[in-house]
Design a protein around this motif. Structure first.
Motif, mmCIF file in Angstrom:
data_model
loop_
_atom_site.group_PDB
_atom_site.id
_atom_site.type_symbol
_atom_site.label_atom_id
_atom_site.label_comp_id
_atom_site.label_asym_id
_atom_site.label_seq_id
_atom_site.Cartn_x
_atom_site.Cartn_y
_atom_site.Cartn_z
ATOM 1 N N UNK A 1 1.158 -1.462 -0.200
ATOM 2 C CA UNK A 1 -0.730 0.047 -0.140
ATOM 3 C C UNK A 1 0.847 0.757 0.089
ATOM 4 N N UNK A 2 0.868 2.103 -0.892
ATOM 5 C CA UNK A 2 1.840 3.260 -1.212
ATOM 6 C C UNK A 2 1.161 4.403 -0.696
ATOM 7 N N UNK A 3 -0.047 3.959 -0.352
ATOM 8 C CA UNK A 3 -0.756 5.600 0.496
ATOM 9 C C UNK A 3 -0.874 5.161 2.012
ATOM 10 N N UNK A 4 -0.359 6.432 2.183
ATOM 11 C CA UNK A 4 -0.483 6.043 3.762
ATOM 12 C C UNK A 4 0.016 7.761 4.518
ATOM 13 N N UNK A 5 -0.781 7.902 5.767
ATOM 14 C CA UNK A 5 -0.718 8.991 6.519
ATOM 15 C C UNK A 5 0.404 8.908 7.842
ATOM 16 N N UNK A 6 1.027 8.781 7.532
ATOM 17 C CA UNK A 6 2.341 8.719 8.632
ATOM 18 C C UNK A 6 2.783 10.491 9.181
ATOM 19 N N UNK A 7 1.307 10.447 10.624
ATOM 20 C CA UNK A 7 2.023 11.549 11.046
ATOM 21 C C UNK A 7 3.682 12.819 11.692
ATOM 22 N N UNK A 8 3.139 13.664 10.726
ATOM 23 C CA UNK A 8 4.896 14.068 10.731
ATOM 24 C C UNK A 8 5.218 14.504 12.103
ATOM 25 N N UNK A 9 4.705 14.813 12.809
ATOM 26 C CA UNK A 9 4.826 14.995 14.634
ATOM 27 C C UNK A 9 5.008 14.136 15.267
ATOM 28 N N UNK A 10 4.374 13.156 15.161
ATOM 29 C CA UNK A 10 4.401 12.219 16.550
ATOM 30 C C UNK A 10 4.977 10.522 15.552
ATOM 31 N N UNK A 11 5.349 10.901 14.388
ATOM 32 C CA UNK A 11 6.296 9.399 13.340
ATOM 33 C C UNK A 11 5.340 8.189 13.075
ATOM 34 N N UNK A 12 4.267 8.190 13.526
ATOM 35 C CA UNK A 12 2.737 6.912 14.092
ATOM 36 C C UNK A 12 2.128 6.949 13.175
ATOM 37 N N UNK A 13 2.489 5.670 12.550
ATOM 38 C CA UNK A 13 1.540 5.435 10.995
ATOM 39 C C UNK A 13 0.156 5.608 11.041
ATOM 40 N N UNK A 14 -0.844 6.475 10.851
ATOM 41 C CA UNK A 14 -2.326 6.749 11.039
ATOM 42 C C UNK A 14 -3.210 5.677 10.194
ATOM 43 N N UNK A 15 -3.009 5.492 9.311
ATOM 44 C CA UNK A 15 -3.873 4.700 8.587
ATOM 45 C C UNK A 15 -3.038 4.602 7.145
ATOM 46 N N UNK A 16 -3.296 3.118 6.097
ATOM 47 C CA UNK A 16 -2.987 2.866 5.113
ATOM 48 C C UNK A 16 -4.073 2.483 4.487
ATOM 49 N N UNK A 17 -4.035 3.275 3.171
ATOM 50 C CA UNK A 17 -4.790 2.780 1.627
ATOM 51 C C UNK A 17 -4.293 1.815 0.678
ATOM 52 N N UNK A 18 -5.853 1.127 0.166
ATOM 53 C CA UNK A 18 -5.155 0.178 -1.009
ATOM 54 C C UNK A 18 -5.105 0.706 -1.840
ATOM 55 N N UNK A 19 -4.477 0.608 -2.559
ATOM 56 C CA UNK A 19 -4.165 0.867 -4.535
ATOM 57 C C UNK A 19 -5.370 1.052 -4.601
ATOM 58 N N UNK A 20 -5.298 1.621 -5.709
ATOM 59 C CA UNK A 20 -6.521 1.121 -6.984
ATOM 60 C C UNK A 20 -6.415 -0.016 -7.881
ATOM 61 N N UNK A 21 -7.289 -0.463 -7.868
ATOM 62 C CA UNK A 21 -7.379 -1.469 -8.450
ATOM 63 C C UNK A 21 -7.453 -0.923 -10.401
ATOM 64 N N UNK A 22 -7.386 -2.132 -11.376
ATOM 65 C CA UNK A 22 -7.531 -1.191 -12.912
ATOM 66 C C UNK A 22 -8.785 -1.131 -12.684
ATOM 67 N N UNK A 23 -9.540 -2.349 -12.306
ATOM 68 C CA UNK A 23 -11.366 -1.655 -12.362
ATOM 69 C C UNK A 23 -11.952 -0.720 -11.948
ATOM 70 N N UNK A 24 -10.959 0.061 -10.951
ATOM 71 C CA UNK A 24 -11.727 1.115 -9.769
ATOM 72 C C UNK A 24 -11.227 2.157 -11.458
ATOM 73 N N UNK A 25 -9.838 2.083 -11.932
ATOM 74 C CA UNK A 25 -9.725 3.201 -12.610
ATOM 75 C C UNK A 25 -10.727 3.177 -14.455
ATOM 76 N N UNK A 26 -10.904 2.060 -14.626
ATOM 77 C CA UNK A 26 -12.201 1.546 -15.657
ATOM 78 C C UNK A 26 -13.341 2.397 -15.760
ATOM 79 N N UNK A 27 -13.762 2.364 -14.310
ATOM 80 C CA UNK A 27 -15.041 2.489 -13.985
ATOM 81 C C UNK A 27 -15.439 4.132 -13.483
ATOM 82 N N UNK A 28 -14.034 4.808 -13.666
ATOM 83 C CA UNK A 28 -13.296 6.681 -12.827
ATOM 84 C C UNK A 28 -13.640 7.207 -13.909
ATOM 85 N N UNK A 29 -13.406 6.479 -15.068
ATOM 86 C CA UNK A 29 -12.986 7.120 -16.445
ATOM 87 C C UNK A 29 -14.505 7.108 -17.431
ATOM 88 N N UNK A 30 -15.215 5.961 -17.156
ATOM 89 C CA UNK A 30 -16.202 5.472 -17.563
ATOM 90 C C UNK A 30 -17.363 6.155 -17.493
#
Ligand code: NAP
Length: 471
Positions: A1-30
Protein backbone atom coordinates in the motif's frame (compact mmCIF):
# COMPACT_ATOMS: atom_id res chain seq x y z
CA UNK A 1 0.00 0.00 0.00
CA UNK A 2 1.78 3.12 -1.27
CA UNK A 3 -0.73 5.65 0.13
CA UNK A 4 -0.26 6.21 3.86
CA UNK A 5 -0.83 8.87 6.46
CA UNK A 6 2.21 9.02 8.74
CA UNK A 7 1.79 11.87 11.24
CA UNK A 8 4.95 13.98 10.74
CA UNK A 9 4.85 15.17 14.36
CA UNK A 10 4.51 11.76 16.08
CA UNK A 11 5.94 9.62 13.23
CA UNK A 12 3.03 7.19 13.77
CA UNK A 13 1.36 5.37 10.93
CA UNK A 14 -2.23 6.61 11.13
CA UNK A 15 -3.74 4.74 8.20
CA UNK A 16 -2.74 2.92 5.02
CA UNK A 17 -5.01 2.88 1.97
CA UNK A 18 -5.43 0.09 -0.60
CA UNK A 19 -3.98 0.69 -4.07
CA UNK A 20 -6.44 1.42 -6.86
CA UNK A 21 -7.37 -1.57 -9.01
CA UNK A 22 -7.52 -1.41 -12.79
CA UNK A 23 -11.27 -2.04 -12.53
CA UNK A 24 -11.66 1.06 -10.35
CA UNK A 25 -9.72 3.04 -12.90
CA UNK A 26 -11.91 1.86 -15.79
CA UNK A 27 -15.04 2.67 -13.76
CA UNK A 28 -13.73 6.15 -12.95
CA UNK A 29 -12.98 6.96 -16.60
CA UNK A 30 -16.27 5.49 -17.86
CA UNK A 31 -18.32 7.33 -15.21
CA UNK A 32 -16.51 10.58 -15.95
CA UNK A 33 -17.03 10.18 -19.68
CA UNK A 34 -20.76 9.52 -19.23
CA UNK A 35 -21.02 12.61 -17.04
CA UNK A 36 -19.15 14.69 -19.63
CA UNK A 37 -21.74 13.72 -22.24
CA UNK A 38 -24.62 14.32 -19.82
CA UNK A 39 -23.29 17.79 -18.95
CA UNK A 40 -23.49 18.82 -22.63
CA UNK A 41 -27.25 18.98 -22.20
CA UNK A 42 -27.16 20.99 -18.97
CA UNK A 43 -26.46 24.73 -18.78
CA UNK A 44 -23.21 25.73 -17.07
CA UNK A 45 -25.17 27.77 -14.52
CA UNK A 46 -26.95 24.63 -13.30
CA UNK A 47 -23.73 23.51 -11.56
CA UNK A 48 -23.32 26.74 -9.57
CA UNK A 49 -25.62 25.71 -6.71
CA UNK A 50 -23.64 22.51 -6.10
CA UNK A 51 -20.37 24.43 -6.06
CA UNK A 52 -21.81 26.89 -3.51
CA UNK A 53 -22.94 23.88 -1.48
CA UNK A 54 -19.37 22.52 -1.58
CA UNK A 55 -18.18 25.87 -0.17
CA UNK A 56 -20.83 25.68 2.56
CA UNK A 57 -19.80 22.14 3.53
CA UNK A 58 -16.14 23.09 3.60
CA UNK A 59 -16.92 25.90 6.04
CA UNK A 60 -19.26 23.76 8.14
CA UNK A 61 -16.59 21.03 8.46
CA UNK A 62 -13.59 23.33 8.64
CA UNK A 63 -12.23 22.07 11.97
CA UNK A 64 -12.37 18.40 11.07
CA UNK A 65 -10.98 18.97 7.57
CA UNK A 66 -8.18 21.08 9.06
CA UNK A 67 -7.34 18.32 11.54
CA UNK A 68 -7.16 15.74 8.74
CA UNK A 69 -4.74 17.91 6.72
CA UNK A 70 -2.54 18.61 9.75
CA UNK A 71 -2.33 14.92 10.64
CA UNK A 72 -1.57 14.08 6.99
CA UNK A 73 1.26 16.54 6.40
CA UNK A 74 2.03 18.43 9.60
CA UNK A 75 1.14 22.07 8.89
CA UNK A 76 -0.05 24.28 11.73
CA UNK A 77 -3.72 23.70 12.49
CA UNK A 78 -4.53 27.41 12.02
CA UNK A 79 -2.88 27.25 8.58
CA UNK A 80 -5.04 24.24 7.69
CA UNK A 81 -8.15 26.14 8.78
CA UNK A 82 -7.11 29.05 6.56
CA UNK A 83 -6.61 26.67 3.65
CA UNK A 84 -10.13 25.25 4.02
CA UNK A 85 -11.56 28.78 4.00
CA UNK A 86 -9.53 29.66 0.89
CA UNK A 87 -11.00 26.60 -0.85
CA UNK A 88 -14.49 27.81 0.04
CA UNK A 89 -13.65 31.26 -1.38
CA UNK A 90 -12.47 29.69 -4.66
CA UNK A 91 -15.59 27.49 -4.92
CA UNK A 92 -17.89 30.46 -4.25
CA UNK A 93 -16.04 32.62 -6.77
CA UNK A 94 -16.43 30.21 -9.68
CA UNK A 95 -19.99 29.39 -8.64
CA UNK A 96 -20.84 33.09 -8.73
CA UNK A 97 -18.89 34.17 -11.83
CA UNK A 98 -18.21 30.97 -13.81
CA UNK A 99 -21.30 31.00 -16.02
CA UNK A 100 -20.80 34.68 -16.94
CA UNK A 101 -17.09 34.16 -17.61
CA UNK A 102 -17.89 31.20 -19.89
CA UNK A 103 -20.33 33.11 -22.08
CA UNK A 104 -19.32 33.21 -25.77
CA UNK A 105 -16.80 35.94 -26.61
CA UNK A 106 -17.77 37.93 -29.74
CA UNK A 107 -15.00 38.79 -32.20
CA UNK A 108 -15.11 41.85 -34.39
CA UNK A 109 -14.33 40.52 -37.88
CA UNK A 110 -14.52 41.81 -41.46
CA UNK A 111 -16.07 38.49 -42.37
CA UNK A 112 -19.78 38.26 -43.01
CA UNK A 113 -21.94 37.07 -40.10
CA UNK A 114 -21.21 36.97 -36.39
CA UNK A 115 -17.93 35.47 -35.20
CA UNK A 116 -17.65 34.27 -31.63
CA UNK A 117 -15.55 31.98 -29.46
CA UNK A 118 -17.45 29.40 -27.42
CA UNK A 119 -15.70 28.12 -24.29
CA UNK A 120 -16.71 24.47 -24.17
CA UNK A 121 -15.85 21.41 -22.14
CA UNK A 122 -13.40 18.91 -23.63
CA UNK A 123 -13.73 15.77 -21.53
CA UNK A 124 -12.36 13.97 -18.50
CA UNK A 125 -9.24 15.50 -16.90
CA UNK A 126 -6.51 13.89 -14.82
CA UNK A 127 -5.17 15.96 -11.95
CA UNK A 128 -1.95 15.11 -10.12
CA UNK A 129 -1.50 17.13 -6.95
CA UNK A 130 1.09 17.62 -4.18
CA UNK A 131 0.79 17.39 -0.40
CA UNK A 132 1.77 20.94 0.60
CA UNK A 133 -1.75 22.41 0.32
CA UNK A 134 -3.71 19.18 0.27
CA UNK A 135 -7.14 20.78 -0.35
CA UNK A 136 -6.33 24.05 -2.11
CA UNK A 137 -4.25 22.36 -4.83
CA UNK A 138 -7.28 20.23 -5.74
CA UNK A 139 -9.70 23.15 -5.59
CA UNK A 140 -7.64 25.28 -8.00
CA UNK A 141 -8.39 22.77 -10.75
CA UNK A 142 -11.69 21.40 -9.51
CA UNK A 143 -13.82 24.56 -9.15
CA UNK A 144 -13.23 26.03 -12.63
CA UNK A 145 -13.45 22.70 -14.43
CA UNK A 146 -16.60 21.65 -12.57
CA UNK A 147 -18.28 24.78 -13.94
CA UNK A 148 -16.86 24.17 -17.44
CA UNK A 149 -18.17 20.60 -17.39
CA UNK A 150 -14.92 18.63 -17.36
CA UNK A 151 -15.19 15.65 -14.95
CA UNK A 152 -11.99 14.98 -13.02
CA UNK A 153 -9.89 12.10 -11.74
CA UNK A 154 -7.55 12.91 -8.85
CA UNK A 155 -4.21 11.32 -8.04
CA UNK A 156 -3.06 12.98 -4.84
CA UNK A 157 0.34 12.72 -3.15
CA UNK A 158 0.97 9.36 -1.50
CA UNK A 159 1.38 11.01 1.93
CA UNK A 160 -1.92 12.94 1.95
CA UNK A 161 -4.54 10.24 1.24
CA UNK A 162 -6.70 11.35 4.18
CA UNK A 163 -7.12 14.82 2.69
CA UNK A 164 -7.82 13.38 -0.78
CA UNK A 165 -10.58 11.15 0.57
CA UNK A 166 -12.03 13.99 2.67
CA UNK A 167 -12.17 16.37 -0.30
CA UNK A 168 -13.87 13.75 -2.47
CA UNK A 169 -16.43 13.18 0.32
CA UNK A 170 -17.29 16.90 0.49
CA UNK A 171 -17.95 16.90 -3.27
CA UNK A 172 -20.13 13.80 -3.02
CA UNK A 173 -21.98 15.06 0.07
CA UNK A 174 -22.80 18.31 -1.74
CA UNK A 175 -24.71 16.28 -4.31
CA UNK A 176 -22.29 16.52 -7.23
CA UNK A 177 -22.98 13.69 -9.67
CA UNK A 178 -20.77 10.59 -9.59
CA UNK A 179 -17.67 11.18 -11.69
CA UNK A 180 -17.42 14.92 -10.93
CA UNK A 181 -14.28 14.16 -8.92
CA UNK A 182 -13.03 10.62 -8.45
CA UNK A 183 -10.07 10.12 -6.13
CA UNK A 184 -7.89 7.13 -7.00
CA UNK A 185 -4.92 5.80 -5.05
CA UNK A 186 -3.22 5.20 -8.38
CA UNK A 187 0.37 4.24 -9.24
CA UNK A 188 2.50 6.21 -11.71
CA UNK A 189 1.85 3.55 -14.38
CA UNK A 190 -1.88 3.75 -13.81
CA UNK A 191 -1.72 7.55 -14.12
CA UNK A 192 0.09 7.14 -17.44
CA UNK A 193 -2.62 4.73 -18.63
CA UNK A 194 -5.36 7.17 -17.63
CA UNK A 195 -3.66 10.01 -19.53
CA UNK A 196 -3.33 7.78 -22.60
CA UNK A 197 -7.01 6.83 -22.58
CA UNK A 198 -8.88 8.49 -25.48
CA UNK A 199 -11.70 9.53 -23.17
CA UNK A 200 -9.27 11.67 -21.15
CA UNK A 201 -8.49 15.05 -22.67
CA UNK A 202 -6.00 16.74 -20.38
CA UNK A 203 -3.79 16.64 -17.33
CA UNK A 204 -3.03 19.29 -14.72
CA UNK A 205 -0.03 18.67 -12.49
CA UNK A 206 1.34 20.60 -9.55
CA UNK A 207 4.60 19.28 -8.19
CA UNK A 208 8.32 19.01 -8.74
CA UNK A 209 10.32 19.32 -11.94
CA UNK A 210 10.92 15.56 -11.85
CA UNK A 211 7.20 14.74 -11.53
CA UNK A 212 6.30 17.39 -14.11
CA UNK A 213 8.79 16.08 -16.66
CA UNK A 214 7.51 12.49 -16.33
CA UNK A 215 3.83 13.40 -16.60
CA UNK A 216 4.37 15.98 -19.36
CA UNK A 217 6.27 13.34 -21.34
CA UNK A 218 3.29 10.98 -21.19
CA UNK A 219 0.91 13.84 -22.03
CA UNK A 220 3.07 14.93 -24.96
CA UNK A 221 3.34 11.40 -26.34
CA UNK A 222 -0.45 11.14 -26.28
CA UNK A 223 -1.03 14.74 -27.46
CA UNK A 224 -3.00 15.63 -24.35
CA UNK A 225 -3.22 19.23 -23.28
CA UNK A 226 -1.42 19.80 -19.98
CA UNK A 227 -0.59 22.47 -17.45
CA UNK A 228 2.46 22.29 -15.23
CA UNK A 229 2.69 24.16 -11.92
CA UNK A 230 6.20 23.35 -10.74
CA UNK A 231 8.74 24.58 -8.21
CA UNK A 232 9.99 28.04 -7.45
CA UNK A 233 13.09 29.65 -6.00
CA UNK A 234 11.52 33.06 -5.73
CA UNK A 235 13.52 36.17 -4.99
CA UNK A 236 12.62 38.60 -2.23
CA UNK A 237 14.31 41.82 -3.35
CA UNK A 238 14.96 44.47 -0.71
CA UNK A 239 15.80 47.73 -2.49
CA UNK A 240 18.11 50.33 -0.95
CA UNK A 241 15.19 52.64 -0.07
CA UNK A 242 13.27 49.93 1.83
CA UNK A 243 12.32 50.13 5.49
CA UNK A 244 14.24 47.18 7.01
CA UNK A 245 11.74 46.52 9.77
CA UNK A 246 8.87 46.27 7.28
CA UNK A 247 10.98 44.11 4.97
CA UNK A 248 11.94 41.68 7.74
CA UNK A 249 8.38 41.54 9.05
CA UNK A 250 7.34 40.29 5.62
CA UNK A 251 10.45 38.16 5.02
CA UNK A 252 10.29 35.80 8.00
CA UNK A 253 6.57 35.19 7.55
CA UNK A 254 6.79 34.30 3.85
CA UNK A 255 9.74 32.01 4.50
CA UNK A 256 8.25 30.19 7.50
CA UNK A 257 4.59 29.81 6.45
CA UNK A 258 3.76 26.10 5.97
CA UNK A 259 7.24 25.29 7.36
CA UNK A 260 8.68 26.91 4.24
CA UNK A 261 7.11 24.29 1.98
CA UNK A 262 5.39 26.65 -0.42
CA UNK A 263 6.22 26.90 -4.12
CA UNK A 264 5.95 30.70 -3.95
CA UNK A 265 7.63 31.04 -0.57
CA UNK A 266 10.59 33.30 -1.22
CA UNK A 267 13.77 31.29 -0.89
CA UNK A 268 16.41 33.82 -1.98
CA UNK A 269 16.61 37.14 -0.12
CA UNK A 270 18.47 39.67 -2.26
CA UNK A 271 19.29 42.69 -0.12
CA UNK A 272 20.81 46.09 -0.96
CA UNK A 273 24.25 46.42 0.65
CA UNK A 274 23.30 49.44 2.81
CA UNK A 275 20.64 47.29 4.55
CA UNK A 276 22.26 43.84 4.44
CA UNK A 277 23.76 43.62 7.96
CA UNK A 278 20.67 45.01 9.66
CA UNK A 279 18.38 42.76 7.60
CA UNK A 280 20.35 39.67 8.61
CA UNK A 281 20.42 40.63 12.28
CA UNK A 282 16.66 41.25 12.37
CA UNK A 283 15.79 38.17 10.31
CA UNK A 284 17.78 36.09 12.79
CA UNK A 285 15.93 37.70 15.71
CA UNK A 286 12.60 36.75 14.06
CA UNK A 287 13.71 33.15 13.43
CA UNK A 288 14.94 32.83 17.04
CA UNK A 289 11.46 33.53 18.35
CA UNK A 290 9.86 30.60 16.48
CA UNK A 291 8.59 27.74 18.62
CA UNK A 292 8.66 24.20 17.21
CA UNK A 293 6.08 21.76 18.53
CA UNK A 294 2.80 19.98 17.99
CA UNK A 295 1.12 21.59 14.95
CA UNK A 296 -2.26 21.14 16.67
CA UNK A 297 -1.05 23.33 19.58
CA UNK A 298 -1.82 27.05 18.98
CA UNK A 299 1.44 27.97 20.76
CA UNK A 300 3.51 26.24 18.06
CA UNK A 301 4.81 28.64 15.40
CA UNK A 302 7.06 26.36 13.33
CA UNK A 303 5.64 23.08 12.09
CA UNK A 304 7.51 19.88 11.24
CA UNK A 305 8.27 19.12 7.62
CA UNK A 306 5.75 16.90 5.89
CA UNK A 307 7.79 13.68 5.95
CA UNK A 308 11.10 12.12 6.91
CA UNK A 309 11.99 11.99 3.22
CA UNK A 310 11.47 15.75 2.85
CA UNK A 311 13.47 16.51 6.00
CA UNK A 312 16.37 14.28 4.92
CA UNK A 313 16.39 15.86 1.48
CA UNK A 314 16.54 19.41 2.86
CA UNK A 315 19.21 18.51 5.44
CA UNK A 316 21.26 17.01 2.61
CA UNK A 317 20.91 20.25 0.63
CA UNK A 318 22.01 22.37 3.61
CA UNK A 319 25.03 20.10 4.16
CA UNK A 320 25.94 20.31 0.48
CA UNK A 321 25.58 24.11 0.46
CA UNK A 322 27.82 24.42 3.52
CA UNK A 323 30.40 22.02 2.09
CA UNK A 324 30.33 24.21 -1.03
CA UNK A 325 31.25 27.37 0.90
CA UNK A 326 27.96 28.70 2.31
CA UNK A 327 28.05 30.09 5.86
CA UNK A 328 25.40 29.27 8.47
CA UNK A 329 24.41 32.68 9.88
CA UNK A 330 21.76 31.09 12.08
CA UNK A 331 20.21 27.67 12.72
CA UNK A 332 21.03 24.23 11.32
CA UNK A 333 20.96 22.69 14.81
CA UNK A 334 19.01 19.51 15.63
CA UNK A 335 15.55 20.06 17.14
CA UNK A 336 14.98 17.90 20.20
CA UNK A 337 11.50 16.69 19.28
CA UNK A 338 10.33 13.44 17.71
CA UNK A 339 8.82 15.04 14.58
CA UNK A 340 10.44 15.87 11.26
CA UNK A 341 11.79 19.28 12.25
CA UNK A 342 14.39 21.44 10.56
CA UNK A 343 15.43 24.42 12.62
CA UNK A 344 14.81 27.66 10.69
CA UNK A 345 18.17 28.41 9.10
CA UNK A 346 19.85 31.39 7.43
CA UNK A 347 22.60 30.76 4.89
CA UNK A 348 24.90 33.43 3.43
CA UNK A 349 27.86 33.50 1.05
CA UNK A 350 26.29 31.20 -1.51
CA UNK A 351 28.14 31.92 -4.71
CA UNK A 352 27.43 30.73 -8.20
CA UNK A 353 29.78 27.74 -7.87
CA UNK A 354 27.90 26.45 -4.85
CA UNK A 355 26.20 23.14 -5.77
CA UNK A 356 22.96 24.46 -4.23
CA UNK A 357 22.93 27.82 -6.04
CA UNK A 358 20.22 26.74 -8.50
CA UNK A 359 18.33 24.32 -6.23
CA UNK A 360 14.95 24.94 -4.64
CA UNK A 361 15.22 24.51 -0.86
CA UNK A 362 11.72 23.38 0.08
CA UNK A 363 11.66 24.13 3.80
CA UNK A 364 12.53 26.81 6.39
CA UNK A 365 15.88 27.90 4.97
CA UNK A 366 16.59 31.47 3.87
CA UNK A 367 19.48 32.14 1.52
CA UNK A 368 20.57 35.77 1.86
CA UNK A 369 22.57 37.63 -0.81
CA UNK A 370 24.11 41.12 -0.85
CA UNK A 371 23.89 43.36 -3.95
CA UNK A 372 25.05 46.88 -4.68
CA UNK A 373 22.45 48.11 -7.19
CA UNK A 374 18.95 47.48 -8.56
CA UNK A 375 20.53 46.09 -11.74
CA UNK A 376 22.57 43.58 -9.77
CA UNK A 377 19.46 42.59 -7.79
CA UNK A 378 17.48 41.96 -10.99
CA UNK A 379 20.36 40.02 -12.56
CA UNK A 380 20.65 37.76 -9.52
CA UNK A 381 16.87 37.33 -9.23
CA UNK A 382 16.75 36.24 -12.87
CA UNK A 383 19.79 33.96 -12.57
CA UNK A 384 17.52 31.02 -11.84
CA UNK A 385 16.27 28.02 -13.75
CA UNK A 386 12.86 28.66 -12.16
CA UNK A 387 10.46 31.57 -12.60
CA UNK A 388 7.39 31.35 -10.41
CA UNK A 389 6.88 34.42 -8.19
CA UNK A 390 8.69 37.07 -6.19
CA UNK A 391 8.44 40.09 -3.93
CA UNK A 392 10.04 43.53 -4.19
CA UNK A 393 10.22 45.80 -1.16
CA UNK A 394 10.70 49.56 -1.42
CA UNK A 395 9.37 52.63 0.38
CA UNK A 396 8.59 53.99 -3.09
CA UNK A 397 6.01 51.58 -4.55
CA UNK A 398 6.61 52.84 -8.10
CA UNK A 399 10.34 52.19 -7.73
CA UNK A 400 9.40 48.67 -6.62
CA UNK A 401 7.04 48.32 -9.57
CA UNK A 402 9.79 49.31 -12.03
CA UNK A 403 12.04 46.58 -10.64
CA UNK A 404 9.16 44.05 -10.54
CA UNK A 405 8.64 44.58 -14.28
CA UNK A 406 12.15 43.27 -14.97
CA UNK A 407 11.84 40.03 -13.02
CA UNK A 408 11.33 36.94 -15.19
CA UNK A 409 8.61 35.11 -13.26
CA UNK A 410 4.86 34.59 -13.57
CA UNK A 411 3.90 36.70 -10.54
CA UNK A 412 5.55 39.56 -8.64
CA UNK A 413 4.13 41.46 -5.68
CA UNK A 414 5.45 44.83 -4.52
CA UNK A 415 5.38 45.56 -0.76
CA UNK A 416 2.94 42.70 -0.20
CA UNK A 417 3.05 38.97 0.34
CA UNK A 418 2.11 36.85 -2.66
CA UNK A 419 -1.52 35.89 -2.26
CA UNK A 420 -3.39 33.26 -4.15
CA UNK A 421 -6.98 34.23 -4.88
CA UNK A 422 -9.44 32.92 -7.47
CA UNK A 423 -9.47 36.16 -9.47
CA UNK A 424 -5.65 36.27 -9.80
CA UNK A 425 -3.84 34.03 -12.30
CA UNK A 426 -1.32 31.63 -10.74
CA UNK A 427 1.63 30.08 -12.56
CA UNK A 428 5.18 30.48 -13.75
CA UNK A 429 7.67 30.53 -16.60
CA UNK A 430 10.98 28.73 -17.30
CA UNK A 431 11.42 25.59 -15.14
CA UNK A 432 8.41 26.58 -13.01
CA UNK A 433 6.17 25.25 -15.76
CA UNK A 434 3.51 26.60 -18.07
CA UNK A 435 -0.17 27.39 -18.08
CA UNK A 436 -2.09 29.27 -15.42
CA UNK A 437 -4.54 28.16 -12.76
CA UNK A 438 -7.38 30.31 -11.37
CA UNK A 439 -8.81 33.53 -12.89
CA UNK A 440 -10.25 33.53 -16.42
CA UNK A 441 -7.02 31.90 -17.65
CA UNK A 442 -7.46 28.92 -15.32
CA UNK A 443 -11.13 28.64 -16.20
CA UNK A 444 -10.29 28.18 -19.88
CA UNK A 445 -7.14 26.08 -19.37
CA UNK A 446 -8.98 22.95 -20.54
CA UNK A 447 -11.80 24.37 -22.67
CA UNK A 448 -12.26 24.05 -26.39
CA UNK A 449 -11.98 27.67 -27.55
CA UNK A 450 -14.29 27.00 -30.44
CA UNK A 451 -14.84 29.49 -33.26
CA UNK A 452 -18.40 29.65 -34.56
CA UNK A 453 -19.29 32.02 -37.41
CA UNK A 454 -23.02 32.47 -38.06
CA UNK A 455 -24.07 34.06 -41.37
CA UNK A 456 -27.30 34.19 -43.33
CA UNK A 457 -25.49 33.51 -46.62
CA UNK A 458 -21.91 33.46 -48.01
CA UNK A 459 -20.24 36.73 -48.99
CA UNK A 460 -18.85 35.80 -52.43
CA UNK A 461 -17.06 39.15 -52.66
CA UNK A 462 -15.04 38.54 -49.54
CA UNK A 463 -11.46 39.09 -50.79
CA UNK A 464 -10.04 36.77 -48.10
CA UNK A 465 -11.93 33.78 -49.47
CA UNK A 466 -10.32 31.93 -52.34
CA UNK A 467 -13.82 30.91 -53.39
CA UNK A 468 -14.27 34.37 -54.94
CA UNK A 469 -12.23 33.00 -57.90
CA UNK A 470 -15.19 30.86 -59.00
CA UNK A 471 -17.55 33.82 -59.56
P1 NAP B 1 6.28 15.57 -6.72
O1 NAP B 1 7.19 14.55 -6.17
O2 NAP B 1 6.44 15.92 -8.15
O3 NAP B 1 4.80 15.10 -6.39
C1 NAP B 1 3.67 15.84 -6.80
C2 NAP B 1 2.61 14.87 -7.26
O4 NAP B 1 3.06 14.25 -8.46
C3 NAP B 1 2.35 13.74 -6.28
O5 NAP B 1 1.00 13.37 -6.35
C4 NAP B 1 3.24 12.63 -6.84
O6 NAP B 1 2.83 11.34 -6.43
C5 NAP B 1 3.00 12.83 -8.31
N1 NAP B 1 3.99 12.26 -9.20
C6 NAP B 1 5.33 12.41 -9.18
N2 NAP B 1 5.90 11.75 -10.22
C7 NAP B 1 4.88 11.18 -10.91
C8 NAP B 1 4.82 10.36 -12.08
N3 NAP B 1 5.91 10.00 -12.75
N4 NAP B 1 3.60 9.94 -12.49
C9 NAP B 1 2.49 10.29 -11.83
N5 NAP B 1 2.48 11.05 -10.71
C10 NAP B 1 3.67 11.49 -10.27
O7 NAP B 1 6.40 16.94 -5.92
P2 NAP B 1 6.77 17.15 -4.40
O8 NAP B 1 8.24 17.24 -4.33
O9 NAP B 1 6.08 16.21 -3.52
O10 NAP B 1 6.09 18.59 -4.21
C11 NAP B 1 6.81 19.72 -4.00
C12 NAP B 1 7.11 20.45 -5.30
O11 NAP B 1 5.90 20.98 -5.83
C13 NAP B 1 8.00 21.63 -5.06
O12 NAP B 1 8.95 21.71 -6.10
C14 NAP B 1 7.05 22.81 -5.11
O13 NAP B 1 7.64 24.02 -5.43
C15 NAP B 1 6.07 22.34 -6.14
N6 NAP B 1 4.80 23.07 -6.03
C16 NAP B 1 4.43 23.90 -7.06
C17 NAP B 1 3.26 24.64 -6.96
C18 NAP B 1 2.82 25.57 -8.06
O14 NAP B 1 1.65 25.96 -8.07
N7 NAP B 1 3.67 25.96 -8.99
C19 NAP B 1 2.46 24.52 -5.82
C20 NAP B 1 2.88 23.66 -4.81
C21 NAP B 1 4.04 22.93 -4.93
P3 NAP B 1 3.55 10.57 -5.19
O15 NAP B 1 3.29 11.37 -3.97
O16 NAP B 1 2.86 9.25 -5.19
O17 NAP B 1 5.01 10.48 -5.53
Amino acid sequence: MAYKTVNPYTNELVKAYPDATNEEIETAIATGDRLYNQWWDEPVASRAATLHKIADLLRANEDELARIATVDMGKLYAESQGEVELCAIIADYYAEHGAEMLKPTPISSRNTGDAEILHQATGVLMMVEPWNFPYYQIMRVFAPNFMVGNPMILKHASNTPGSAAAFEKVVTDAGAPAGSLTNLFASYDQVANIIADPRVQGVALTGSKRGGQSVAEVAGKNLKKNSMELGGSDAFVVLSDADVDKAVDLAWRVRIYNAGQVCTSDKRFIVADNLYDEFLKKLKASFEKLVPGDPMDPKTTIAPMNSKRAKDKLQGQIDKAVAGGAKVYYGNQPVDLPGQFIQPTILTDIDKDNPEFYDEMFGPVAQVFKVSSDEEAVKLANDSELGLGGIVVSEDAQHGRAVAEKIETGMVFVNSFLVSLPELPFGGVKGSGYGREMSQLGLTAFTNEKLVVTAQEPDWNNPAGGLAVFK
